[in-house]
Scaffold this motif. Structure first.
Motif, PDB file in Angstrom:
ATOM      1  N   LYS A 167     -57.923  49.947 -11.556  1.00 26.96           N
ATOM      2  CA  LYS A 167     -57.387  49.986 -12.919  1.00 26.96           C
ATOM      3  C   LYS A 167     -56.347  51.094 -12.962  1.00 26.96           C
ATOM      4  O   LYS A 167     -56.622  52.230 -12.566  1.00 26.96           O
ATOM      5  CB  LYS A 167     -58.500  50.265 -13.928  1.00 26.96           C
ATOM      6  CG  LYS A 167     -59.551  49.183 -13.981  1.00 26.96           C
ATOM      7  CD  LYS A 167     -60.554  49.425 -15.099  1.00 26.96           C
ATOM      8  CE  LYS A 167     -61.670  50.316 -14.649  1.00 26.96           C
ATOM      9  NZ  LYS A 167     -62.722  50.483 -15.696  1.00 26.96           N
ATOM     10  N   THR A 168     -55.168  50.751 -13.444  1.00 22.45           N
ATOM     11  CA  THR A 168     -54.113  51.758 -13.574  1.00 22.45           C
ATOM     12  C   THR A 168     -53.140  51.336 -14.668  1.00 22.45           C
ATOM     13  O   THR A 168     -53.242  50.236 -15.214  1.00 22.45           O
ATOM     14  CB  THR A 168     -53.379  51.979 -12.227  1.00 22.45           C
ATOM     15  OG1 THR A 168     -52.557  53.143 -12.339  1.00 22.45           O
ATOM     16  CG2 THR A 168     -52.535  50.784 -11.828  1.00 22.45           C
ATOM     17  N   ILE A 169     -52.207  52.193 -14.959  1.00 19.33           N
ATOM     18  CA  ILE A 169     -51.182  51.894 -15.956  1.00 19.33           C
ATOM     19  C   ILE A 169     -49.977  51.273 -15.250  1.00 19.33           C
ATOM     20  O   ILE A 169     -49.778  51.477 -14.048  1.00 19.33           O
ATOM     21  CB  ILE A 169     -50.790  53.160 -16.753  1.00 19.33           C
ATOM     22  CG1 ILE A 169     -50.355  54.291 -15.816  1.00 19.33           C
ATOM     23  CG2 ILE A 169     -51.946  53.609 -17.646  1.00 19.33           C
ATOM     24  CD1 ILE A 169     -49.900  55.554 -16.513  1.00 19.33           C
ATOM     25  N   PRO A 170     -49.166  50.488 -15.974  1.00 19.35           N
ATOM     26  CA  PRO A 170     -48.044  49.786 -15.344  1.00 19.35           C
ATOM     27  C   PRO A 170     -47.118  50.675 -14.516  1.00 19.35           C
ATOM     28  O   PRO A 170     -46.643  50.267 -13.450  1.00 19.35           O
ATOM     29  CB  PRO A 170     -47.298  49.166 -16.532  1.00 19.35           C
ATOM     30  CG  PRO A 170     -48.368  48.940 -17.553  1.00 19.35           C
ATOM     31  CD  PRO A 170     -49.296  50.126 -17.397  1.00 19.35           C
ATOM     32  N   GLU A 171     -46.894  51.893 -14.941  1.00  9.25           N
ATOM     33  CA  GLU A 171     -45.973  52.765 -14.206  1.00  9.25           C
ATOM     34  C   GLU A 171     -46.504  53.182 -12.837  1.00  9.25           C
ATOM     35  O   GLU A 171     -45.753  53.670 -11.997  1.00  9.25           O
ATOM     36  CB  GLU A 171     -45.597  53.991 -15.033  1.00  9.25           C
ATOM     37  CG  GLU A 171     -46.764  54.901 -15.348  1.00  9.25           C
ATOM     38  CD  GLU A 171     -46.467  55.878 -16.468  1.00  9.25           C
ATOM     39  OE1 GLU A 171     -46.524  57.091 -16.209  1.00  9.25           O
ATOM     40  OE2 GLU A 171     -46.189  55.419 -17.592  1.00  9.25           O
ATOM     41  N   ASN A 172     -47.799  52.984 -12.572  1.00  4.23           N
ATOM     42  CA  ASN A 172     -48.385  53.340 -11.277  1.00  4.23           C
ATOM     43  C   ASN A 172     -48.576  52.156 -10.332  1.00  4.23           C
ATOM     44  O   ASN A 172     -48.987  52.335  -9.193  1.00  4.23           O
ATOM     45  CB  ASN A 172     -49.745  54.022 -11.480  1.00  4.23           C
ATOM     46  CG  ASN A 172     -49.620  55.385 -12.114  1.00  4.23           C
ATOM     47  OD1 ASN A 172     -48.561  55.985 -12.126  1.00  4.23           O
ATOM     48  ND2 ASN A 172     -50.704  55.875 -12.670  1.00  4.23           N
ATOM     49  N   VAL A 173     -48.275  50.938 -10.795  1.00 10.18           N
ATOM     50  CA  VAL A 173     -48.533  49.740 -10.000  1.00 10.18           C
ATOM     51  C   VAL A 173     -47.767  49.762  -8.678  1.00 10.18           C
ATOM     52  O   VAL A 173     -48.327  49.458  -7.623  1.00 10.18           O
ATOM     53  CB  VAL A 173     -48.217  48.460 -10.804  1.00 10.18           C
ATOM     54  CG1 VAL A 173     -48.215  47.229  -9.907  1.00 10.18           C
ATOM     55  CG2 VAL A 173     -49.231  48.290 -11.927  1.00 10.18           C
TER      56      VAL A 173
ATOM     57  N   ILE B 139     -55.153  56.024 -20.596  1.00 12.25           N
ATOM     58  CA  ILE B 139     -53.742  56.365 -20.391  1.00 12.25           C
ATOM     59  C   ILE B 139     -53.589  57.837 -20.038  1.00 12.25           C
ATOM     60  O   ILE B 139     -52.881  58.195 -19.106  1.00 12.25           O
ATOM     61  CB  ILE B 139     -52.914  55.991 -21.636  1.00 12.25           C
ATOM     62  CG1 ILE B 139     -52.841  54.454 -21.765  1.00 12.25           C
ATOM     63  CG2 ILE B 139     -51.514  56.602 -21.575  1.00 12.25           C
ATOM     64  CD1 ILE B 139     -52.250  53.967 -23.063  1.00 12.25           C
ATOM     65  N   GLU B 140     -54.289  58.694 -20.753  1.00 10.68           N
ATOM     66  CA  GLU B 140     -54.200  60.128 -20.485  1.00 10.68           C
ATOM     67  C   GLU B 140     -54.665  60.467 -19.073  1.00 10.68           C
ATOM     68  O   GLU B 140     -54.082  61.310 -18.374  1.00 10.68           O
ATOM     69  CB  GLU B 140     -55.059  60.897 -21.494  1.00 10.68           C
ATOM     70  CG  GLU B 140     -55.051  62.394 -21.277  1.00 10.68           C
ATOM     71  CD  GLU B 140     -55.924  63.133 -22.295  1.00 10.68           C
ATOM     72  OE1 GLU B 140     -56.536  64.138 -21.909  1.00 10.68           O
ATOM     73  OE2 GLU B 140     -55.990  62.681 -23.449  1.00 10.68           O
ATOM     74  N   ASN B 141     -55.699  59.801 -18.596  1.00  5.82           N
ATOM     75  CA  ASN B 141     -56.273  60.115 -17.295  1.00  5.82           C
ATOM     76  C   ASN B 141     -55.700  59.298 -16.145  1.00  5.82           C
ATOM     77  O   ASN B 141     -56.110  59.486 -14.995  1.00  5.82           O
ATOM     78  CB  ASN B 141     -57.794  59.949 -17.354  1.00  5.82           C
ATOM     79  CG  ASN B 141     -58.393  61.063 -18.177  1.00  5.82           C
ATOM     80  OD1 ASN B 141     -58.539  62.180 -17.704  1.00  5.82           O
ATOM     81  ND2 ASN B 141     -58.699  60.783 -19.428  1.00  5.82           N
ATOM     82  N   SER B 142     -54.741  58.433 -16.427  1.00  4.96           N
ATOM     83  CA  SER B 142     -54.104  57.642 -15.378  1.00  4.96           C
ATOM     84  C   SER B 142     -52.740  58.194 -14.989  1.00  4.96           C
ATOM     85  O   SER B 142     -52.111  57.709 -14.059  1.00  4.96           O
ATOM     86  CB  SER B 142     -53.930  56.190 -15.839  1.00  4.96           C
ATOM     87  OG  SER B 142     -55.186  55.600 -16.048  1.00  4.96           O
ATOM     88  N   ARG B 143     -52.291  59.179 -15.672  1.00  5.67           N
ATOM     89  CA  ARG B 143     -50.990  59.789 -15.348  1.00  5.67           C
ATOM     90  C   ARG B 143     -51.198  60.863 -14.310  1.00  5.67           C
ATOM     91  O   ARG B 143     -52.218  61.519 -14.241  1.00  5.67           O
ATOM     92  CB  ARG B 143     -50.365  60.387 -16.599  1.00  5.67           C
ATOM     93  CG  ARG B 143     -50.134  59.335 -17.676  1.00  5.67           C
ATOM     94  CD  ARG B 143     -49.111  59.778 -18.667  1.00  5.67           C
ATOM     95  NE  ARG B 143     -48.990  58.854 -19.780  1.00  5.67           N
ATOM     96  CZ  ARG B 143     -48.335  57.706 -19.745  1.00  5.67           C
ATOM     97  NH1 ARG B 143     -47.738  57.328 -18.653  1.00  5.67           N
ATOM     98  NH2 ARG B 143     -48.266  56.921 -20.816  1.00  5.67           N
TER      99      ARG B 143
END
Length: 72
Positions: free
Chosen positions: A26-32, A67-71
């Motif tokens: 699981k991640t945010i789009p900017e990390n894909v 979101i906060e913890n995926s950056r």
């Protein structure tokens, strides 16, 4: 990590069978793209399976935490 996946697939003209693990990240789009690069670099398959699926997060509280913890 989901263990005990039994895969049957066609590879280079032959039917192959393999015991595999299914990894869900699981991640945010900017990390894909960074995830993709790491998987392709580290994976032992010539052509690893990589599926990206967008999911709607229902809980506002979880969405904010995620979101906060995926950056970086």
């Amino acid at each position: 990590i989901i263990p005990e996946i039994n895969s049957t697939y066609k590879w280079k003209g032959s039917i192959e069978k393999a015991d595999e693990l299914l990894l869900i990240i699981k991640t945010i789009p900017e990390n894909v793209m960074d995830c993709k690069k790491t998987i392709f670099k580290q994976h032992n398959y010539e052509t690893p399976e990589l599926i990206v699926s967008e999911a709607e997060i229902i809980s506002d509280e979880y969405r904010e935490w995620f979101i906060e913890n995926s950056r970086e």
